[in-house]
Write a protein that holds these residues in place. Sequence first.
Motif, PDB file in Angstrom:
ATOM      1  N   ARG A 203       2.908  27.568   2.471  1.00 32.16           N
ATOM      2  CA  ARG A 203       2.262  26.253   2.596  1.00 32.16           C
ATOM      3  C   ARG A 203       1.279  26.016   1.451  1.00 32.16           C
ATOM      4  O   ARG A 203       1.199  24.908   0.908  1.00 32.16           O
ATOM      5  CB  ARG A 203       1.541  26.161   3.957  1.00 32.16           C
ATOM      6  CG  ARG A 203       0.778  24.853   4.158  1.00 32.16           C
ATOM      7  CD  ARG A 203       1.726  23.679   4.193  1.00 32.16           C
ATOM      8  NE  ARG A 203       1.024  22.399   4.196  1.00 32.16           N
ATOM      9  CZ  ARG A 203       0.713  21.716   3.103  1.00 32.16           C
ATOM     10  NH1 ARG A 203       1.023  22.207   1.891  1.00 32.16           N
ATOM     11  NH2 ARG A 203       0.110  20.547   3.195  1.00 32.16           N
ATOM     12  N   LYS A 204       0.541  27.016   1.063  1.00 32.99           N
ATOM     13  CA  LYS A 204      -0.405  26.884  -0.047  1.00 32.99           C
ATOM     14  C   LYS A 204       0.331  26.724  -1.377  1.00 32.99           C
ATOM     15  O   LYS A 204      -0.091  25.962  -2.243  1.00 32.99           O
ATOM     16  CB  LYS A 204      -1.321  28.097  -0.091  1.00 32.99           C
ATOM     17  CG  LYS A 204      -2.193  28.260   1.156  1.00 32.99           C
ATOM     18  CD  LYS A 204      -3.033  29.528   1.079  1.00 32.99           C
ATOM     19  CE  LYS A 204      -3.880  29.709   2.342  1.00 32.99           C
ATOM     20  NZ  LYS A 204      -4.670  30.972   2.288  1.00 32.99           N
ATOM     21  N   GLU A 205       1.439  27.444  -1.527  1.00 35.13           N
ATOM     22  CA  GLU A 205       2.214  27.366  -2.771  1.00 35.13           C
ATOM     23  C   GLU A 205       2.848  25.988  -2.946  1.00 35.13           C
ATOM     24  O   GLU A 205       2.938  25.470  -4.065  1.00 35.13           O
ATOM     25  CB  GLU A 205       3.301  28.442  -2.786  1.00 35.13           C
ATOM     26  CG  GLU A 205       2.807  29.875  -2.920  1.00 35.13           C
ATOM     27  CD  GLU A 205       2.443  30.235  -4.351  1.00 35.13           C
ATOM     28  OE1 GLU A 205       2.575  29.365  -5.246  1.00 35.13           O
ATOM     29  OE2 GLU A 205       2.046  31.381  -4.589  1.00 35.13           O
ATOM     30  N   LEU A 206       3.292  25.377  -1.835  1.00 33.91           N
ATOM     31  CA  LEU A 206       3.910  24.057  -1.934  1.00 33.91           C
ATOM     32  C   LEU A 206       2.927  23.010  -2.445  1.00 33.91           C
ATOM     33  O   LEU A 206       3.328  22.053  -3.120  1.00 33.91           O
ATOM     34  CB  LEU A 206       4.459  23.632  -0.569  1.00 33.91           C
ATOM     35  CG  LEU A 206       5.670  24.414  -0.032  1.00 33.91           C
ATOM     36  CD1 LEU A 206       6.050  23.928   1.353  1.00 33.91           C
ATOM     37  CD2 LEU A 206       6.864  24.307  -0.976  1.00 33.91           C
ATOM     38  N   SER A 207       1.661  23.178  -2.137  1.00 33.23           N
ATOM     39  CA  SER A 207       0.654  22.231  -2.640  1.00 33.23           C
ATOM     40  C   SER A 207       0.446  22.346  -4.137  1.00 33.23           C
ATOM     41  O   SER A 207      -0.067  21.415  -4.770  1.00 33.23           O
ATOM     42  CB  SER A 207      -0.684  22.467  -1.923  1.00 33.23           C
ATOM     43  OG  SER A 207      -0.565  22.224  -0.533  1.00 33.23           O
TER      44      SER A 207
ATOM     45  N   HIS B  86      -4.987  16.234   3.056  1.00 31.21           N
ATOM     46  CA  HIS B  86      -4.679  16.772   1.734  1.00 31.21           C
ATOM     47  C   HIS B  86      -4.006  15.671   0.928  1.00 31.21           C
ATOM     48  O   HIS B  86      -3.856  14.541   1.409  1.00 31.21           O
ATOM     49  CB  HIS B  86      -3.788  18.010   1.837  1.00 31.21           C
ATOM     50  CG  HIS B  86      -2.610  17.824   2.754  1.00 31.21           C
ATOM     51  ND1 HIS B  86      -1.570  16.970   2.472  1.00 31.21           N
ATOM     52  CD2 HIS B  86      -2.328  18.371   3.968  1.00 31.21           C
ATOM     53  CE1 HIS B  86      -0.687  17.007   3.456  1.00 31.21           C
ATOM     54  NE2 HIS B  86      -1.127  17.844   4.377  1.00 31.21           N
ATOM     55  N   ASP B  87      -3.581  15.987  -0.269  1.00 32.75           N
ATOM     56  CA  ASP B  87      -2.967  14.984  -1.142  1.00 32.75           C
ATOM     57  C   ASP B  87      -1.454  15.153  -1.236  1.00 32.75           C
ATOM     58  O   ASP B  87      -0.810  14.541  -2.080  1.00 32.75           O
ATOM     59  CB  ASP B  87      -3.590  15.074  -2.545  1.00 32.75           C
ATOM     60  CG  ASP B  87      -3.322  13.819  -3.372  1.00 32.75           C
ATOM     61  OD1 ASP B  87      -3.445  12.708  -2.824  1.00 32.75           O
ATOM     62  OD2 ASP B  87      -2.970  13.952  -4.566  1.00 32.75           O
TER      63      ASP B  87
ATOM     64  N   LYS C 140       0.830  -1.188   0.000  1.00 38.91           N
ATOM     65  CA  LYS C 140       0.000   0.000   0.000  1.00 38.91           C
ATOM     66  C   LYS C 140       0.871   1.247   0.000  1.00 38.91           C
ATOM     67  O   LYS C 140       1.818   1.356   0.785  1.00 38.91           O
ATOM     68  CB  LYS C 140      -0.924   0.007   1.221  1.00 38.91           C
ATOM     69  CG  LYS C 140      -1.862   1.189   1.263  1.00 38.91           C
ATOM     70  CD  LYS C 140      -2.723   1.129   2.511  1.00 38.91           C
ATOM     71  CE  LYS C 140      -3.643   2.349   2.591  1.00 38.91           C
ATOM     72  NZ  LYS C 140      -4.476   2.319   3.825  1.00 38.91           N
ATOM     73  N   ILE C 141       0.563   2.175  -0.879  1.00 35.41           N
ATOM     74  CA  ILE C 141       1.309   3.424  -0.959  1.00 35.41           C
ATOM     75  C   ILE C 141       0.638   4.450  -0.053  1.00 35.41           C
ATOM     76  O   ILE C 141      -0.563   4.706  -0.155  1.00 35.41           O
ATOM     77  CB  ILE C 141       1.369   3.939  -2.406  1.00 35.41           C
ATOM     78  CG1 ILE C 141       2.127   2.944  -3.289  1.00 35.41           C
ATOM     79  CG2 ILE C 141       2.044   5.303  -2.458  1.00 35.41           C
ATOM     80  CD1 ILE C 141       2.170   3.338  -4.746  1.00 35.41           C
ATOM     81  N   GLN C 142       1.413   5.048   0.840  1.00 34.05           N
ATOM     82  CA  GLN C 142       0.904   6.041   1.768  1.00 34.05           C
ATOM     83  C   GLN C 142       1.607   7.372   1.551  1.00 34.05           C
ATOM     84  O   GLN C 142       2.840   7.432   1.564  1.00 34.05           O
ATOM     85  CB  GLN C 142       1.094   5.588   3.218  1.00 34.05           C
ATOM     86  CG  GLN C 142       0.139   4.486   3.652  1.00 34.05           C
ATOM     87  CD  GLN C 142       0.290   4.191   5.136  1.00 34.05           C
ATOM     88  OE1 GLN C 142       1.041   3.301   5.525  1.00 34.05           O
ATOM     89  NE2 GLN C 142      -0.434   4.953   5.963  1.00 34.05           N
ATOM     90  N   LYS C 143       0.824   8.421   1.384  1.00 35.65           N
ATOM     91  CA  LYS C 143       1.385   9.754   1.223  1.00 35.65           C
ATOM     92  C   LYS C 143       1.505  10.491   2.551  1.00 35.65           C
ATOM     93  O   LYS C 143       2.288  11.426   2.667  1.00 35.65           O
ATOM     94  CB  LYS C 143       0.518  10.577   0.269  1.00 35.65           C
ATOM     95  CG  LYS C 143       0.671  10.202  -1.188  1.00 35.65           C
ATOM     96  CD  LYS C 143      -0.052  11.216  -2.072  1.00 35.65           C
ATOM     97  CE  LYS C 143       0.217  10.962  -3.542  1.00 35.65           C
ATOM     98  NZ  LYS C 143      -0.420  11.964  -4.420  1.00 35.65           N
ATOM     99  N   ARG C 144       0.694  10.129   3.512  1.00 32.71           N
ATOM    100  CA  ARG C 144       0.735  10.754   4.832  1.00 32.71           C
ATOM    101  C   ARG C 144       1.053   9.693   5.877  1.00 32.71           C
ATOM    102  O   ARG C 144       0.355   8.677   5.981  1.00 32.71           O
ATOM    103  CB  ARG C 144      -0.594  11.434   5.175  1.00 32.71           C
ATOM    104  CG  ARG C 144      -0.759  12.809   4.566  1.00 32.71           C
ATOM    105  CD  ARG C 144      -1.334  12.781   3.190  1.00 32.71           C
ATOM    106  NE  ARG C 144      -2.620  12.105   3.152  1.00 32.71           N
ATOM    107  CZ  ARG C 144      -3.200  11.693   2.022  1.00 32.71           C
ATOM    108  NH1 ARG C 144      -2.592  11.878   0.849  1.00 32.71           N
ATOM    109  NH2 ARG C 144      -4.370  11.090   2.042  1.00 32.71           N
ATOM    110  N   ILE C 145       2.125   9.925   6.629  1.00 32.40           N
ATOM    111  CA  ILE C 145       2.597   8.943   7.610  1.00 32.40           C
ATOM    112  C   ILE C 145       2.942   9.666   8.911  1.00 32.40           C
ATOM    113  O   ILE C 145       3.562  10.741   8.898  1.00 32.40           O
ATOM    114  CB  ILE C 145       3.832   8.183   7.095  1.00 32.40           C
ATOM    115  CG1 ILE C 145       3.500   7.406   5.822  1.00 32.40           C
ATOM    116  CG2 ILE C 145       4.376   7.244   8.159  1.00 32.40           C
ATOM    117  CD1 ILE C 145       4.706   6.750   5.172  1.00 32.40           C
TER     118      ILE C 145
END
Length: 471
Positions: A331-335, A386-387, A195-200
Amino acid sequence: MLRSALRVAVKAQLNHSANATCIASQQLHQQFWSLRSRDYSSKGSKKKGGGGSGKSSAKSPSSDTKRGKVAHQSDAKDNITTNPDNETRILEENILAELAEDEKDKSLDVGYNGRPLFTYTPSLSQLTRKDTCSYMKFDIKELNASLPEGLPSGMLKEFEASRRTALLVRQSFLDLRNNLSRIVDPPLQDDKGQKIQKRIVLDGPVNGGKSITLSLLVHWARDQGWLVFYVPEGRKWTHGGYFYKNPQTGLWDTPVQAADALQDFMKYNESKLEKIPCQISDPIPLGEGAGIGWMKGVDSITMPEGSTLYDLIQTGITNSHAAVGVIVRLRKELSLVKDIPVLIAIDQYNSWFTFSEFQEPVTVRSCRDIHARELTMVNAFRSMMHDDIMIGAFSHSTAVGKLRQDLPDVPIDARMNYPRYNVEEAAAVSHYYLRQRLVRREAFSEEGWKKVFYLSHGNGAEMRWLVPFMR
């Protein structure tokens, strides 16, 4: 009357005995020094005349000077041998010299069951399962260059105790690294059960290696060309510095922490930030500067057209009023960055789920503790809903306390229990400490290191402390 007379007599007797004792001690003191001076004078006469007449002869200034020098040298030697700091320094120099000699003997670089103690894989990206339970050597200058925000305290303690900049390659680290790699470069065939996890969120017992693992993931990602926002001490965002309540947002601004975080982000990523354009053109709200209050007549600033993330961060660093607004905008720009992978890595992440050091006055005699979620910076970076790719590591050495399993703004499946050493890893660690002379070779045994492992329950810091006591 009789009692008072007895008291006077007793006091007089005590004073008399005390005076007699003092006089006797003075007489003994004088006799000792007179005998010592006679001894010195007789020795001087024997050396000068060659006879044993015992008559005191006149002392020349040169002989006094020589004796003074000899006495001073002997005192200096005594200070060297009795000073604990000097003894520790001499012992450390001897151990370092022995380790330098050990480098010439490659037969010592053998771990448990004859396995190689060190891996010679050149980079973190090339490590495989075969390299687990072996140590990877690092150059301290390269580590500081890759992690300019600061090295974890656990890593520095390991380097200092073992007298070598090497770390154990753990399978748990390789699993996390492979997970991040699959996010950016998915495999051609779907691996079942992978399973691939983006948030850990890395959780687990104290001294389990979570901070070191997070820093190595940051090191690996930067070697791969990622843009990494790394906070090695999240607790600093909730402690110290100025704090002001922003009337526009109702949150608390911390301009000192904002400026420090922007400077840290700039240290390694400057060249990348100069190439990434800003995608949000809305005005950036201004707040109170650190110790200088509000800016008169201006409540926001707008970045010029064609500005880059480098220009945005420079604005926050040079303008204290804009520091908090800039880091929220960042923080918004990094997304929105899609050209290169972006990783947000926060150590001491659990500090953002409890109360901060700051307090708000409620009445004349009472204050209210401000929760970390009420801080503007924490509020902008804490959420994992978030993603984006984000990893947070708990640090139980910060005395935050045990948090509930379902954390707000964190996916339920994001929390991962990071293990302590298993038996194979403990064997490699024990043989490494034997190689680095933390324990005497004649005292080392398989039974001994297994006792250390079971006593410490695989705790790395406790094993490092217990190994030298092996008998």
